[in-house]
Design an enzyme around this catalytic site. Structure first.
Site, short mmCIF file in Angstrom:
data_model
loop_
_atom_site.label_atom_id
_atom_site.label_comp_id
_atom_site.label_asym_id
_atom_site.label_seq_id
_atom_site.Cartn_x
_atom_site.Cartn_y
_atom_site.Cartn_z
N ILE A 147 2.62 -9.09 12.41
CA ILE A 147 1.99 -8.13 11.49
C ILE A 147 2.69 -6.79 11.72
CG2 ILE A 147 -0.19 -6.98 10.85
CD1 ILE A 147 -0.13 -10.10 10.47
N TYR A 204 17.92 -1.14 -2.99
CA TYR A 204 17.36 -2.13 -3.92
C TYR A 204 16.62 -1.44 -5.07
CZ TYR A 204 14.08 -5.47 -5.87
OH TYR A 204 13.33 -6.22 -6.75
N1 UFG Z 1 4.39 -8.25 6.24
C1 UFG Z 1 4.06 -8.48 7.55
N2 UFG Z 1 4.71 -9.50 8.21
C2 UFG Z 1 5.65 -10.29 7.60
C3 UFG Z 1 5.97 -10.04 6.25
C4 UFG Z 1 5.33 -9.00 5.61
O1 UFG Z 1 3.21 -7.80 8.15
O2 UFG Z 1 6.20 -11.19 8.26
C5 UFG Z 1 3.70 -7.17 5.53
C6 UFG Z 1 4.66 -6.09 5.05
O3 UFG Z 1 4.83 -5.11 6.03
C7 UFG Z 1 3.94 -5.58 3.81
C8 UFG Z 1 3.18 -6.79 3.28
O4 UFG Z 1 3.12 -7.71 4.38
O5 UFG Z 1 3.01 -4.60 4.16
C9 UFG Z 1 3.89 -7.47 2.13
O6 UFG Z 1 5.24 -7.70 2.49
P1 UFG Z 1 6.27 -8.56 1.64
O7 UFG Z 1 7.55 -8.58 2.41
O8 UFG Z 1 5.64 -9.84 1.25
O9 UFG Z 1 6.42 -7.72 0.32
P2 UFG Z 1 6.90 -6.20 0.13
O10 UFG Z 1 5.67 -5.43 -0.24
O11 UFG Z 1 7.68 -5.70 1.26
O12 UFG Z 1 7.96 -6.41 -1.02
C10 UFG Z 1 7.65 -6.42 -2.36
C11 UFG Z 1 8.71 -7.21 -3.12
C12 UFG Z 1 10.04 -6.51 -3.03
C13 UFG Z 1 9.87 -5.09 -3.46
C14 UFG Z 1 8.81 -4.39 -2.66
C15 UFG Z 1 8.59 -3.00 -3.12
O13 UFG Z 1 8.81 -8.53 -2.61
O14 UFG Z 1 10.96 -7.17 -3.86
O15 UFG Z 1 7.59 -5.09 -2.79
O16 UFG Z 1 7.94 -2.24 -2.15
F1 UFG Z 1 11.02 -4.40 -3.31
#
Ligand code: UFG
Length: 333
Positions: free
Chosen positions: A208, A141
């Protein structure tokens, strides 16, 4: 300006349409409705169901609607999915943008505001992340977006009339304050929507992903930016777009919140218990990501209205409480 909002039926694109209308611009939406929602587009906004890979259709729309600028939100954006099916990401995100650029060249459309991502930085050695932080994505991505940034720089160099602003998003969150549009992903993987869906009983509990990170409470730290603040930055970027220039800006609030801090914000805003369980780390998650967003503040005068997590969660809660099942489903077209 006449603005083509590519991906205007998606979460961020649909918010951008409303911000553009408020700023006195004329948005026109294209979306293939693969993950977008027809119901997210205001009825008065012209809509074309089209795929970016259909260069001829896009060229015709650009000409017919006399488009001055393209805001390009149309992309697949799940890191996990991109690991399982990288070609899909390179075709949709990278090849799709190449086709769009060809159409823009044919139609003489000179400006683009591109949706890039902090995922192009990968796991940076230092935070906060500035625009000079080396870009070493760790998944398809992030690479699909970095390739586009590099292609855009080549185009700006080669075609003198062309100007691009690339906005590198951190964690986009929240919904329109007036409740007119919101967030509805299938599958929903993002933290704040999942927590709110759990509060509403639509999912059982939120896992989490890891409590053993080298952070104050052991959970990952992220920079959450309100979607409307992000869209306001697009309008500033569009107005600042100049022929022969490629510029890149980080978009975050410059402050990190841990996963457990977000859980606590959801508990406070909703006044309800948030069902969570502790699980292992999710592969590919960096411990701490937050932006130095000083460059766009200095150069374009951008200033986020939302600078803390609770009011961002409040706007999302407003939407999810009113629309627990999301948008009405697309009818076949
Ligand atoms: N998380 C949980 N449980 C869940 C979902 C998320 O603990 O059910 C945590 C993840 O591990 C992370 C944080 O919450 O630490 C945020 O997670 P998200 O999935 O909401 O967002 P991300 O940081 O993974 O993703 C975002 C954007 C992506 C991008 C990415 C880059 O949504 O498009 O940042 O790192 F690619």
């Amino acid at each position: 300006m006449n603005v083509l909002v590519a991906g205007g039926a998606g979460y961020i694109g649909a918010h951008a349409v409303r911000v553009l209308l408020r700023a006195g611009h004329r948005p026109v939406v294209i979306d293939n409705l693969f993950r977008g929602h027809r119901a997210a587009i205001p009825p008065e906004v012209p809509f074309y169901q089209a795929d970016l890979l259909d260069r001829e259709a896009i060229t015709t729309i650009l000409r017919q609607e006399a488009i001055d600028c393209v805001m390009h939100f149309a992309a697949l954006a799940y890191v996990g999915e991109s690991m399982e099916n990288p070609l899909r990401y390179y075709v949709n995100n990278t090849a799709g943008t190449i086709r769009l650029l060809e159409a823009m060249t044919e139609a003489g459309t000179a400006r683009m505001v591109f949706s890039s991502t902090c995922a192009t930085y990968g796991e940076p050695a230092q935070v906060p992340i500035t625009e000079e932080t080396p870009q070493h994505p760790i998944n398809p991505y992030g690479r699909s977006k970095l390739f586009v940034e590099q292609i855009l720089q080549d185009c700006v160099r080669a075609y003198g009339h062309f100007g691009v602003v690339s906005l590198r998003y951190f964690n986009v969150a929240g919904c329109a304050e007036d409740g007119s549009c919101g967030e509805d992903h299938t599958p929903e993987t993002h933290l704040i929507p999942r927590l709110l869906l759990a509060v509403l009983g639509r999912i059982e509990a939120v896992t989490i992903f890891g409590t053993d990170y080298p952070t104050p409470d052991g959970t990952c730290v992220r920079d959450y930016i309100h979607v409307d603040d992000l869209c306001e930055a697009h309008v500033l970027a569009m107005e600042a777009c100049r022929p022969g220039q490629f510029r890149a800006y980080n978009l975050g609030i410059g402050r990190g919140y841990s996963v457990l801090e977000v859980v606590e914000a959801v508990r406070q805003v909703t006044g309800r218990d948030v069902p969570i369980r502790i699980g292992p780390r999710r592969p590919g998650d960096a411990a701490i990501l937050f932006a130095d967003a000083g460059k766009i503040q200095r150069e374009l005068g951008w200033k986020p209205k939302f600078t803390a997590i609770e009011p961002i969660v409040e706007t999302a809660w407003h939407w999810f409480r009113a629309n627990p099942a999301g948008y009405p489903k697309n009818t076949s077209s």
